[in-house]
Design a protein around this motif. Structure first.
Motif, PDB file in Angstrom:
ATOM      1  N   GLU A   4       0.892  -1.455  -0.494  1.00  0.00           N
ATOM      2  CA  GLU A   4      -0.314   0.334  -0.212  1.00  0.00           C
ATOM      3  C   GLU A   4       0.823   1.209  -0.385  1.00  0.00           C
ATOM      4  N   THR A   6       3.736   1.900   0.904  1.00  0.00           N
ATOM      5  CA  THR A   6       5.087   2.065   1.664  1.00  0.00           C
ATOM      6  C   THR A   6       5.934   0.304   0.924  1.00  0.00           C
ATOM      7  N   ALA A 172      -9.145  12.122   1.721  1.00  0.00           N
ATOM      8  CA  ALA A 172      -8.996  10.851   0.731  1.00  0.00           C
ATOM      9  C   ALA A 172      -9.696  10.331  -0.298  1.00  0.00           C
ATOM     10  N   TYR A 180      -2.562   6.307  -4.134  1.00  0.00           N
ATOM     11  CA  TYR A 180      -2.181   4.956  -3.103  1.00  0.00           C
ATOM     12  C   TYR A 180      -1.146   4.624  -3.966  1.00  0.00           C
ATOM     13  N   ASN A 186       0.318   6.078   1.637  1.00  0.00           N
ATOM     14  CA  ASN A 186      -0.123   5.469   2.671  1.00  0.00           C
ATOM     15  C   ASN A 186       0.381   5.604   4.551  1.00  0.00           C
ATOM     16  N   ASP A 187       2.056   5.767   4.186  1.00  0.00           N
ATOM     17  CA  ASP A 187       2.404   5.876   5.482  1.00  0.00           C
ATOM     18  C   ASP A 187       1.788   6.859   5.795  1.00  0.00           C
ATOM     19  N   ARG A 189      -1.114   8.713   5.178  1.00  0.00           N
ATOM     20  CA  ARG A 189      -2.375   8.514   5.844  1.00  0.00           C
ATOM     21  C   ARG A 189      -2.384   7.202   7.530  1.00  0.00           C
ATOM     22  N   GLU A 190      -1.863   6.656   7.351  1.00  0.00           N
ATOM     23  CA  GLU A 190      -1.773   5.590   9.040  1.00  0.00           C
ATOM     24  C   GLU A 190      -1.907   7.675   9.580  1.00  0.00           C
TER      25      GLU A 190
END
Length: 664
Positions: A4, A6, A172, A180, A186-187, A189-190
């Protein structure tokens, strides 16, 4: 999960290979990476541009001090979006509380003066009664104001967190799908998830800081009135502990960010250990102990780094406490000298004691709450960074609403995934018309799925064009464009909703009649008929006590979704991979009927199924190498013929002869 955005890499000296479908770095498949126990130098570990940037730009004490006012403003701004009246009430309560603090301290001098005056103690008490009432009233009002502040903060805090989450989710869903594929997206996003989660603490900590500041201003004003020299000495006493607290917070935050990669790996391992989809393989392959040992090893690294941060923070705290204690001693020496020299009365000295205590506790509160606020603000920075990152990928296209397309055409189409060393597609030209079935054929990695996403506008070309009826897809409003597409992806969602909602996806067309018609065409009608409550049956057994479907049954539901949508372009990517022969036959014999009012793009490896197609395009490493009808391609030397021969090279083995047990 691992792909994802990363970089999931092994610690090697060789550069990692690049995944052409995601644009992210991957560990080369070698015996060493397959069994890390044989080579302890190679370990599963995430690499993140966000974490690297954090290491390159460490947080400084000066930066922490400058941020507090900004964070308070940010907290109030978020609260203002949620409930403006509550924010105004909160600020008024804080101001009144500070005023009552100063008023009470000033009344303390009158109280002490009356109590220590010569004469009858009863008369002194009567003289002190008015000021005592003022003190009690001020204390009571401050308590009521404190309750009001806590009540307002308690109501606003969860709303602020939800507002932050909504802003993050909105950012998002309004980003291009290609976002994405960018390493680091995604880093962020988390990390933004964590920021949105702690956003509710922002207001509470801000109001704690504001309360301490209000109390500090009130008490500092009183101390200054009593004697100007006391305030700078008191500030000197609080500064060492403040610096120590700030340094400790910085260490804890930087350690937390440095360990974020390890925690993501732990999360990945937890998923594989407990997930239903891997539970059978975990047991049959006896992998449990292997994965648990990996989990323990990574957990030990996290614990070691955490212990180091805690010890470092404790050392800062000890040094700060010692320096603060010495400075506090100077304050009391100065107070004693002022009293002994007659520069301050006994009553004023008594008030000064209360004021100094208030100033000291307020300063410690500002430092303590400010440190917590700053740490929360750092996480909120992650939230803001993601929103900005997603904004950089914002859907920024035209505003036209397309009708169902008559012709979808790709012209000299090239697409390169972010970070990839070569294009996934290069100079591809093709078209599909309403009433036709176009089949995309090729080996794994040839670009079939990528091409289908470009035709539907999910991706935008790196070069070349995709047009619908001669108009570039970038001229269309993307959401309007997607209402004219129906897609059966390889990996389709198992929504935890009713069977009806899983087919309609919240978009009813002609009621249940259209739902049942789509279910009949896809074979999902047999599935629905077997459910305990028909279309109303919940399909989420492990979550809400609903019904669980098999893989093939879910695929029928996914096909029914696409058939239910009144879209002009239908894309089916390996639509029958989990279906039995009877169900697969139903889909492909009915596909011509489906294509009467749609343009259909079919992606499949099963070449027998593409016989239904009007035109077949053969892809190899992102390029079109053959195209034609099924009959033309089967009879022409090339990749299609080669794959066709291989798929049909299945000789039936002769029966085994019976032999006497034990004989060769």
């Amino acid at each position: 999960m691992a792909g994802e955005g990363t970089e999931l890499t092994a610690e090697t000296t060789e550069p990692p290979e690049t995944n052409k479908s995601t644009g992210t770095a991957e560990t080369p498949e070698t015996p060493e990476t397959a069994g890390a126990a044989e080579n302890p130098g190679e370990e599963l570990r995430y690499r993140s541009a966000t974490l690297a940037a954090c290491e390159e730009q460490p947080v400084t004490t000066k930066a922490m001090a400058k941020r507090l006012p900004q964070l308070v403003r940010k907290a109030l701004a978020l609260a203002w979006r949620v409930d403006r009246r509550a924010v105004v009430t909160l600020l008024v309560c804080q101001a009144l509380s500070g005023f009552m603090e100063a008023f009470g301290l000033l009344a303390t001098t009158s109280t002490i003066t009356a109590l220590i005056a010569g004469g009858n103690m009863g008369d002194n008490l009567l003289d002190a009664l008015p000021s005592i009432c003022v003190l009690a009233g001020a204390a009571g009002l401050r308590a009521v104001l404190g309750i009001a502040v806590n009540n307002i903060s308690g109501r606003l805090s969860p709303r602020i967190s939800r507002e932050a989450e909504l802003q993050m989710l909105t950012a998002a869903v309004n980003a291009e799908l290609s976002a994405y594929d960018h390493p680091g997206f995604n880093d962020k996003r988390e990390a933004a998830d964590r920021g949105a989660e702690v956003a509710q603490d922002l207001l509470t900590e801000s109001q704690d800081v504001m309360a301490c500041v209000a109390s500090l201003v009130a008490a500092a004003g009183v101390v200054t009135v009593l004697h100007p020299v006391l305030l700078p000495l008191l500030m000197l006493a609080a500064v060492p502990q403040g610096i120590a607290s700030v340094k400790g917070a910085r260490v804890h935050y930087q350690t937390s960010r440095a360990m974020a990669a390890e925690r993501r790996t732990l999360s990945l391992l937890r998923w594989f250990v407990v997930d239903k989809d891997t539970a059978d393989q975990l047991r049959s392959c006896t992998m449990a102990e292997f994965l648990l040992n990996r989990y323990r090893a990574i957990g030990n690294r996290v614990d070691s780094a955490t212990d180091k941060a805690v010890h470092q923070g404790a050392r800062y705290a000890i040094v700060g406490a010692m320096a603060g204690g010495l400075a506090a001693g100077l304050v009391w020496v100065a107070l004693a000298l002022l009293l002994a020299s007659g520069r301050m009365s006994v009553a004023s000295a008594g008030t000064a004691v209360f004021a100094l205590s208030t100033v000291g506790s307020s300063l410690r509160g500002v430092v303590g709450y400010g440190t917590r606020l700053f740490r929360t603000g750092l996480y909120l920075d992650d939230w803001a960074e993601f929103i900005e990152e997603a904004g950089g990928h914002r859907l920024n296209r035209g505003d036209l609403a397309p009708p169902p397309p008559r012709t979808v055409r790709a012209e000299a189409l090239t697409y390169r995934y972010p970070g990839a060393d070569r294009p996934a597609l290069e100079k591809v030209t093709l078209e599909v018309r309403r009433g036709e079935v176009l089949a995309l054929v090729g080996e794994n990695g040839s670009g079939k799925t990528t091409l289908s996403k470009l035709l539907t506008g999910l991706y935008l070309p790196t070069d070349g064009t995709v047009t619908w009826d001669g108009k570039d897809v970038t001229d269309f409003d993307p959401h309007a464009l997607w209402t004219q597409t129906a897609i059966v992806p390889q990996d389709f969602a198992h929504w935890p909703m009713s069977a009806r909602d899983n087919i309609t996806l919240g978009q009813l067309h002609e009621g249940d009649e259209a739902v049942l018609r789509a279910a009949a065409r896809s074979g999902a009608a047999e599935v629905v008929d077997g459910l305990r409550s028909g279309l109303d049956t919940l399909l989420a057994r492990e979550w809400f006590g609903g019904v669980e479907l098999s893989g093939g049954q879910w695929q029928r539901i996914a096909i029914a979704r696409a058939f239910h949508r009144p879209a002009g372009l239908l894309v089916m990517d390996e639509p029958t991979s989990a279906l039995d022969a009877r169900a697969e036959h139903r889909i492909f014999t009915g596909l011509r009927d489906i294509a009467r009012d749609r343009a259909v793009v079919l992606v499949t490896h099963r070449l027998a199924n593409v016989a239904v197609a009007d035109h077949i395009v053969v892809l190899d490493h992102g390029r079109v190498i053959q195209q034609g009808t099924f009959g033309e391609l089967v009879d022409s030397p090339g990749l299609f013929q080669e794959l066709w021969i291989l798929q049909n090279d299945r000789g039936v083995p002769a029966p085994r002869s019976e032999k006497t047990p034990g004989t060769p």
